[in-house]
Design a protein around this motif. Sequence first.
Motif, mmCIF file in Angstrom:
data_model
loop_
_atom_site.group_PDB
_atom_site.id
_atom_site.type_symbol
_atom_site.label_atom_id
_atom_site.label_comp_id
_atom_site.label_asym_id
_atom_site.label_seq_id
_atom_site.Cartn_x
_atom_site.Cartn_y
_atom_site.Cartn_z
ATOM 1 N N VAL A 117 0.882 -1.266 -0.058
ATOM 2 C CA VAL A 117 0.031 -0.050 -0.111
ATOM 3 C C VAL A 117 0.965 1.102 0.132
ATOM 4 N N HIS A 118 0.867 2.087 -1.111
ATOM 5 C CA HIS A 118 1.357 3.326 -1.100
ATOM 6 C C HIS A 118 0.606 4.471 -0.691
ATOM 7 N N GLN A 119 1.013 5.141 0.260
ATOM 8 C CA GLN A 119 0.179 6.260 0.927
ATOM 9 C C GLN A 119 0.752 7.487 0.174
ATOM 10 N N ALA A 120 0.009 7.967 -0.883
ATOM 11 C CA ALA A 120 0.896 9.098 -1.700
ATOM 12 C C ALA A 120 0.484 10.441 -1.152
ATOM 13 N N GLU A 121 1.183 11.473 -1.731
ATOM 14 C CA GLU A 121 1.105 12.675 -1.131
ATOM 15 C C GLU A 121 -0.437 13.431 -1.311
ATOM 16 N N ASP A 122 -1.207 12.990 -2.185
ATOM 17 C CA ASP A 122 -2.377 13.287 -2.651
ATOM 18 C C ASP A 122 -3.304 12.429 -3.480
ATOM 19 N N GLU A 123 -4.595 12.615 -3.584
ATOM 20 C CA GLU A 123 -5.364 11.751 -4.585
ATOM 21 C C GLU A 123 -5.054 11.587 -5.686
ATOM 22 N N ILE A 124 -4.572 12.865 -6.375
ATOM 23 C CA ILE A 124 -3.952 12.505 -7.776
ATOM 24 C C ILE A 124 -2.921 11.780 -7.784
ATOM 25 N N ALA A 125 -1.829 12.106 -7.053
ATOM 26 C CA ALA A 125 -0.726 11.188 -7.003
ATOM 27 C C ALA A 125 -0.837 9.885 -6.774
#
Lengths: 344, 638
Positions: free
Chosen positions: B295-303
């Motif tokens: 699971v990668h928690q990205a910096e935002d939804e778009i990322a």
Amino acid sequence: MTILDSLSRLAPMRLDLDETGYSIGDYEGAGTRWCHGCGNSAILTALQKLCAEEQLPPEKTVIVSGIGCASRLPHYMGTYGFHGLHGRALPTAEGVKVRRPDLHVFVSTGDGDCFSIGAAHWIHAIRYNMDMTVMVHDNRIYGLTKKQASPTSPRGLVTSTTPRGVKLDPLNPVAATLGMSNVSFVAQAADWLPSILYDILHRAYLHRGLSFIHILQRCPNYLDDDFDEYIRHPERVVLLTHPQGIEPEDAVARRFPNRIEHDPGDMAHALALARMSDGLPVGILYRNDAVPCYEDLLAPRRLPVASRIAALEHELDRFTVRPDGSRSDPPGEVITPPARALAG
Amino acid sequence: MARSAVVHTAAAPVERGAAGRLPKVRPLRVRDHIVEIVSDSGEGAQRCGQAFASVAARMGNDIWTVEIIPAEIEPPPRSIAGASGNRIRIGSHEVSNGGNDADLVVAFNEQVLLGRVRAGALRPGCDILLESKWRAHRDPEVAAQYAAAYEQLVAEGYRVREIPLEELCLEHSSAPERGKNMFVLGMLCAIYSQDLGIAREQVAFTFRKKSDEVVRRNTELLEAGYAWARQNLDLRFEIPAAPRTEVQVAINGNTALALGIMASGMDVCAMYPITPATSASHYLSEVFENVGGIVHQAEDEIAACAFAIGASYAGKCAVTITSGPGFSLKQELIGFAAMAEIPLVVVDVQRGGPSTGQPTKVEQGDLLQAIFGGHGDAPRVVLAASTIEDCFYLPITARRIAETLNLPVILLSDANLATAQTTFARPELRREWFAAPPDQSAVDAAELPYDWERRTGLHRRLIPGQPGGMHTLTGLAHDRSSAVAYDPDVNEEGLRQRSLKLVAFQRTLLTPEVFGEPTGDLLVVGWGSTRGAIEEAVAALRAEGHRVSALHLTYLQPMAPGIGDILRRFGQVMTVEMSWADRLADPLVTAENRRYSNLAWLLRARYLVDVDCWSEVKGQPLKPATVERVIRRKLAGR
């Protein structure tokens, strides 16, 4: 069909037993459509030269980009390319790299793509420090959409969106990047200094981690004289040399009377250089090989299907309810529907 | 000395004597009961409810739980809007939704109880077990609030039993405010004739990450609650176990979703925290690595979406999970995946909208965005889970569709399914779910990256690493070789070929089955989590002889063949949904300017049938009784 043919069909790899290798031509894609004299061409050439020098298999090389003039670069390569959305090159490249650490990943982006619409990703890409080379073509102007101000446009510049001149001081991308957590490689190059650009790109490629190269790039159409002060006056360029950085040949170095021996491990000095107002530092400002790469910390593992199924069965066990209707109490009477059963 | 419970009803307040003097209570057999446990946030009512549901499931009952969640992490204590807890519906039959009104409520204070009364969650005159410590509270205002609420509830006919819960727990715990939830669990097990041994196992499981001492103390509280209720309460029910032979799992929709994602063979999930989707990512984060995924928690939804697209592009299809606002932010990239023909699974666990809306509450307002979101024509497949079992299986289906058609697949769930827990047959995992992306054979010299098959638009995807497949994919209009299109016909060909994939796919779908007779006076069409409530209502009305049937759609884009024919076999058609529709009763609303709810728009447009709609957007799961009322009114021509 020879045995070799059938083997190469089975294995997704190149069986190049003759070791013929790749030439520059193997990295050429569609003909460029950049304007005549555009600085992007020098960056493209440096990248193709690097691929040939390092003999990167074109099928194992991916150039990811966003939108803008710089982001057209993948089309002109003979490798795999990903011409994505405006601002989103970095998170896309991260996904490629995390899924396939075996691929050589390059990002070609511009000042608008990276420092404006994609700025959030820029900060976090530095923090993730995935093994990729990021080339930011900074021409200080939006070219593809015809001369709007960019975050790096100099103050006072008249553009289509700033007819009375840009009101703010420009962003300093190198200083900003040096300030970001987990930064592991920061360099500054210029398209009109191709051999130094190549040396930097080569070092960047060899660095394990995210290599951020800020490349000053001329836009002959919309900002043709922007870098003239440095092109006409090489003494205004501060060449950074070091065994841990770049060491240009004498013939090249001699053109730059202003040379500084800068240890890329010295962050304080790197920051001072990035903020200097009376010259253009070119070279490797910072390098730290000890920063861990995100894909080493978090990447899908190749597990046999049987192991994956076993692990998942173990998870299902946690939630499993086995049939067991046994009761210790004597049964009462069945009353339906329930609402009526409780009304009394 | 054992303490006593005080039972009051409006008709006849009765005070019971000391413990042990109750006549032996014979349990009342019921087929279906709804219990609610409510407290201030953080008092453990949710944990108690989940444990009780698990015990019931392990006893062989069908269950459906609904989380009662305040919108804030720490709402003010003792506030009407702060009710936190769980609703548990237990049945002898298949339970597919949270049901109507609660039959028994345990409340840790009277204000959260009033909140549930105000929400219309309680059956008039139902049994209430109320913590009584507030009656003698040192703050006279609190004591007065309690007394007033108590009087009001009794006057309204509720059977309120006051119980000094914390005082009773004091004998077993120095911190009774934290342990009373397990005491209540014991009480409920006694009331519902649940097996104490199974309950003990459940307590050990609930506190498996805590010390043995914690498990021992909570087990003691459980047993104390059980014994006390046996001796002091005249409430005893028995809900016979559903006849069942298969092994089942008891999970909520988001856990099912996470398990389904793991079982789909996908191994990259990129996300950004958002309610109510995040709990799926919590569970995935805990266990995905055991199965080889991340699971990668990205910096935002778009990322997060871009990251998933990058991972998909380089190998197996990846997934991104989100809810309404995040789904809106991802639209540009979903369009890109459609244009560049990259497989992608996007899960949208819908919540109330627009904007920030009601983050913890259920709504079905994202359907049109799922199908039509973003600029230009960007074909994607849209599926909706209508049961918790669907939440497990549809990610597997979604990956397969995405990799076959090379396009984004949107999987819609909602806040109701996300947090509701039920049982279904334990899935049998299949090796083929974990397969690599299709067709990685060598690339022929003449092969192009977009070798569209003329009738279907299908082509295989060339993945980095494949020699001879090098090309640059782009979101610009492009031709079969992925070269940027400068010719007007090339753009149109790309649009046609991408659209034909949906057409071809539609022809592979099976016509959905009608619930009830295939013809009749009224067809109720729904999608998503309302299925259980709609079908329960329709079944009840059919039992009375009404000629009403239901149709529930899993494939919303494209829609399966034969649906138009089904609609035309009924005198009237209406959708029942949880997305906004203008009310015809509003003075300016006419048939001409009315804005319909999501599915009704689609059915009207596609099938040219005069489909009516009824919708409710209160943020609560739809009740079967509400649907029943709506259908009766429609059948009566009102």
